[in-house]
Scaffold this motif. Structure first.
Motif, PDB file in Angstrom:
ATOM      1  N   ASN A 246       0.579  -1.149  -0.056  1.00 30.25           N
ATOM      2  CA  ASN A 246       0.201  -0.061  -0.144  1.00 30.25           C
ATOM      3  C   ASN A 246       0.617   1.079  -0.196  1.00 30.25           C
ATOM      4  O   ASN A 246       0.399   2.036   0.086  1.00 30.25           O
ATOM      5  CB  ASN A 246      -0.946   0.176   0.953  1.00 30.25           C
ATOM      6  CG  ASN A 246      -0.556   0.067   2.508  1.00 30.25           C
ATOM      7  OD1 ASN A 246       0.700  -0.600   2.404  1.00 30.25           O
ATOM      8  ND2 ASN A 246      -0.940   1.147   3.678  1.00 30.25           N
ATOM      9  N   GLY A 247       2.554   1.194  -0.296  1.00 30.17           N
ATOM     10  CA  GLY A 247       3.647   2.706  -0.155  1.00 30.17           C
ATOM     11  C   GLY A 247       3.114   2.934  -1.116  1.00 30.17           C
ATOM     12  O   GLY A 247       2.236   2.648  -2.232  1.00 30.17           O
ATOM     13  N   GLY A 248       3.029   4.666  -0.862  1.00 28.77           N
ATOM     14  CA  GLY A 248       2.854   5.526  -2.234  1.00 28.77           C
ATOM     15  C   GLY A 248       4.262   6.358  -2.609  1.00 28.77           C
ATOM     16  O   GLY A 248       4.008   6.882  -3.324  1.00 28.77           O
ATOM     17  N   TYR A 249       5.578   5.923  -2.130  1.00 31.01           N
ATOM     18  CA  TYR A 249       7.093   6.318  -2.250  1.00 31.01           C
ATOM     19  C   TYR A 249       7.926   4.823  -2.527  1.00 31.01           C
ATOM     20  O   TYR A 249       7.386   3.637  -2.277  1.00 31.01           O
ATOM     21  CB  TYR A 249       7.607   7.246  -1.483  1.00 31.01           C
ATOM     22  CG  TYR A 249       6.349   8.332  -0.706  1.00 31.01           C
ATOM     23  CD1 TYR A 249       6.478   9.382  -1.549  1.00 31.01           C
ATOM     24  CD2 TYR A 249       5.812   7.903   0.065  1.00 31.01           C
ATOM     25  CE1 TYR A 249       5.738  10.321  -1.588  1.00 31.01           C
ATOM     26  CE2 TYR A 249       4.848   8.920   0.798  1.00 31.01           C
ATOM     27  CZ  TYR A 249       4.787  10.090  -0.054  1.00 31.01           C
ATOM     28  OH  TYR A 249       4.047  11.591  -0.287  1.00 31.01           O
ATOM     29  N   LEU A 250       8.979   5.824  -3.170  1.00 35.40           N
ATOM     30  CA  LEU A 250      10.337   4.384  -3.169  1.00 35.40           C
ATOM     31  C   LEU A 250      10.860   3.416  -1.717  1.00 35.40           C
ATOM     32  O   LEU A 250      10.823   4.598  -0.461  1.00 35.40           O
ATOM     33  CB  LEU A 250      11.308   5.233  -3.882  1.00 35.40           C
ATOM     34  CG  LEU A 250      11.067   5.517  -5.749  1.00 35.40           C
ATOM     35  CD1 LEU A 250      12.739   6.018  -5.484  1.00 35.40           C
ATOM     36  CD2 LEU A 250      10.600   4.915  -6.248  1.00 35.40           C
ATOM     37  N   HIS A 251      10.822   2.450  -1.875  1.00 35.57           N
ATOM     38  CA  HIS A 251      11.785   2.280  -1.119  1.00 35.57           C
ATOM     39  C   HIS A 251      13.107   2.733  -0.045  1.00 35.57           C
ATOM     40  O   HIS A 251      13.603   2.737  -1.604  1.00 35.57           O
ATOM     41  CB  HIS A 251      11.821   0.259  -1.274  1.00 35.57           C
ATOM     42  CG  HIS A 251      12.350  -0.563   0.384  1.00 35.57           C
ATOM     43  ND1 HIS A 251      13.671  -0.718   0.456  1.00 35.57           N
ATOM     44  CD2 HIS A 251      11.702  -0.707   0.972  1.00 35.57           C
ATOM     45  CE1 HIS A 251      14.266  -1.393   1.226  1.00 35.57           C
ATOM     46  NE2 HIS A 251      12.571  -1.952   2.076  1.00 35.57           N
ATOM     47  N   PRO A 252      13.575   2.446  -0.074  1.00 33.87           N
ATOM     48  CA  PRO A 252      14.559   2.991   0.666  1.00 33.87           C
ATOM     49  C   PRO A 252      16.036   2.746   0.226  1.00 33.87           C
ATOM     50  O   PRO A 252      16.929   3.776  -0.440  1.00 33.87           O
ATOM     51  CB  PRO A 252      14.599   3.150   2.389  1.00 33.87           C
ATOM     52  CG  PRO A 252      13.480   3.362   2.952  1.00 33.87           C
ATOM     53  CD  PRO A 252      12.645   2.240   2.327  1.00 33.87           C
TER      54      PRO A 252
END
Length: 490
Positions: free
Chosen positions: A120-126
């Motif tokens: 459900n994330g909206g950004y790049l993984h670290p």
């Protein structure tokens, strides 16, 4: 990643040992902590800083760290029930309620519980973020002459010029305002272009954060359906005629959530229809820098083909960098630019100069094109991994379009008939809850619709997870959730 873990573990250990010291008592020296816990001086410094931020210790340069004095007991809670009357009374005369519902945004911002796979994330993984390049850029920016002074209200001239070149066409630096992230830019645009109570045309489905902005401003979102080629021009024209709207918000490139790209033959039609309606097109160009390796040449922004000032263009660097790298641009032409500028100044004054300077350092470094190439390759691999896993384990979930950019897939649930009746009314929410129990967080489709949705949907992100193995495991867990829902409704 190991350093972050060590900081947290050391902070936890020191927190547990604080009772050994009386208030004001001195903790062991940094050197002693380094030797005892076998960590670096940086780890010790960061762990102590974390405890200081929590009010548990006090650090004194040259003297060391000391246990803080106990906090005074909390005052009894007051009675805030009067606020319900005050907040409701303020909106009694509003044509459209302006209560703020952030639930659709929080779905992609909230971190899932430990052990839950983040679809459900909206950004790049670290691991995909350019952390070293951003750190180096911020370090260099801090040493620039005047880096901590007040910037021009519109943004640094060099950064405005860089954004103008990125958009292309007739856009110049004079038409660019540097803003604090895409969400802030969209807020400014809608406030500038539509008064409270006015209709605003939106794609259906569309980004929940934009719907939240519109409703919080007292606007009435009116849906215009999209298909595999983007918004449907005939329906857009009908919506303008039926509502008298003066604003249409769209994402022509890798639309959120469908991933559709506005077809070449529709681009001119959309601008012509808006121009004849005397309306603006707010172009949210949010993931142009998250193109996949196999995408081929991208179409230009609508703003690059708009000499008449129909388009108000929004673009951001956040999606391609980090959630905290909130630098974006508003691009416009004509009298509307002054209104946009005035609203931004009133709301936020300006984007902090060190962040603007760091942006110039980042995009001007050799690390920037390398980063874009790296994520282009990584996102294609992740997309293909998720697509293959879905076809293998969940063939009943329809995947009508596989995008060549962006960071997610849009799935349609079966219509609830025949052997798929488990996914009828309520199936979307039941599957979302079952997925969380199975250890994978997914985004339900309902918040993406401003009216009744035609079917249940899920949005699955492949960018916020650690890698392809986690994607495959997440799909297997989703299979378990589907089986659970079938068992409950069979």
């Amino acid at each position: 990643m190991q350093e972050r873990s060590s900081v947290g573990e050391l902070a936890d250990q020191l927190r547990q040992e604080l009772d050994r010291y009386s208030p004001g008592g001195k903790l062991p020296s940094s050197r002693a902590l380094v030797d005892r816990f076998r960590v670096s001086p940086v780890t010790v410094s960061r762990a102590l800083a974390r405890l200081a931020a929590e009010g548990l210790v006090v650090t004194r340069p040259g003297a060391g760290a000391f246990r803080a004095q106990p906090r005074a007991s909390a005052a009894p809670a007051g009675d805030t029930s009067w606020q319900e009357v005050a907040l409701s009374a303020d909106g009694a005369a509003d044509l459209v309620p302006r209560s703020v519902d952030a639930s659709g945004v929080l779905v992609s911002l909230a971190a899932p519980p430990p052990g839950v796979i983040e679809f459900n994330g909206g950004y790049l993984h670290p691991s995909l973020q350019p952390e070293r390049a951003m750190a180096a850029a911020l370090s260099r920016a801090g040493r620039r002459p005047g880096a901590w002074g007040r910037p021009p209200m519109e943004g640094l001239p060099e950064l405005r010029e860089w954004f103008a070149r990125s958009v292309g066409g007739p856009v110049t630096a004079a038409g660019v305002l540097v803003t604090s992230g895409g969400q802030s830019a969209l807020t400014t645009a809608l406030r500038a272009l539509a008064p409270p109570g006015a209709p605003v045309l939106v794609e259906s489905p569309t980004y929940p954060g934009m719907l939240a902005i519109a409703r919080a401003a007292g606007l009435r979102p009116v849906p215009v359906p999209v298909d595999a080629d983007g918004v449907r021009p005939a329906l857009l024209a009908d919506a303008f005629r039926a509502t008298g709207a003066r604003v249409f918000v769209c994402q022509p490139l890798f639309q959120n959530p469908t991933g559709a790209v506005l077809a070449p033959e529709r681009r001119g039609e959309v601008l012509r229809i808006a121009r004849e309606a005397g309306a603006f097109v707010v172009e949210d160009d949010f993931v142009r820098r998250l193109v996949h390796e196999d995408a081929g040449p991208l179409p230009r922004p609508l703003a690059a083909d708009d000499p008449d000032g129909v388009v108000v263009h929004v673009c951001s660097l956040t999606k391609a960098t980090s959630p905290s790298f909130r630098v974006s641009a508003l691009v416009a032409h004509g009298p509307v630019l002054e209104r946009l500028r005035a609203i931004q100044v009133v709301d936020t004054f300006f984007v902090p100069r060190p962040l603007q300077e760091a942006t110039l350092e980042l995009v001007g470094s050799p690390a920037w094109p390398r980063h874009l190439r790296a994520i282009s390759t990584a996102l294609r691999t992740r997309r293909d991994t998720m697509t293959a896993a879905l076809r293998l384990h969940l063939p009943e979930l329809a995947l009508p379009h596989i995008p060549s950019g962006g960071y997610h897939l849009w799935l349609r649930l079966p219509d609830g008939t025949g052997t798929s009746r488990a996914f009828g009314p309520g199936g979307e929410s039941a599957l979302t809850a079952a997925a969380l129990r199975a250890g994978v967080a997914v985004t339900p489709g309902r918040p993406y619709f401003s009216a009744e949705p035609p079917a249940g949907h899920l949005r699955l992100s492949f960018a916020a997870v650690a890698g392809t193995e986690e994607i495959a495991e997440g799909v297997r867990r989703l299979r378990t959730a589907c089986d659970e829902v079938r068992g409950q409704r069979g």
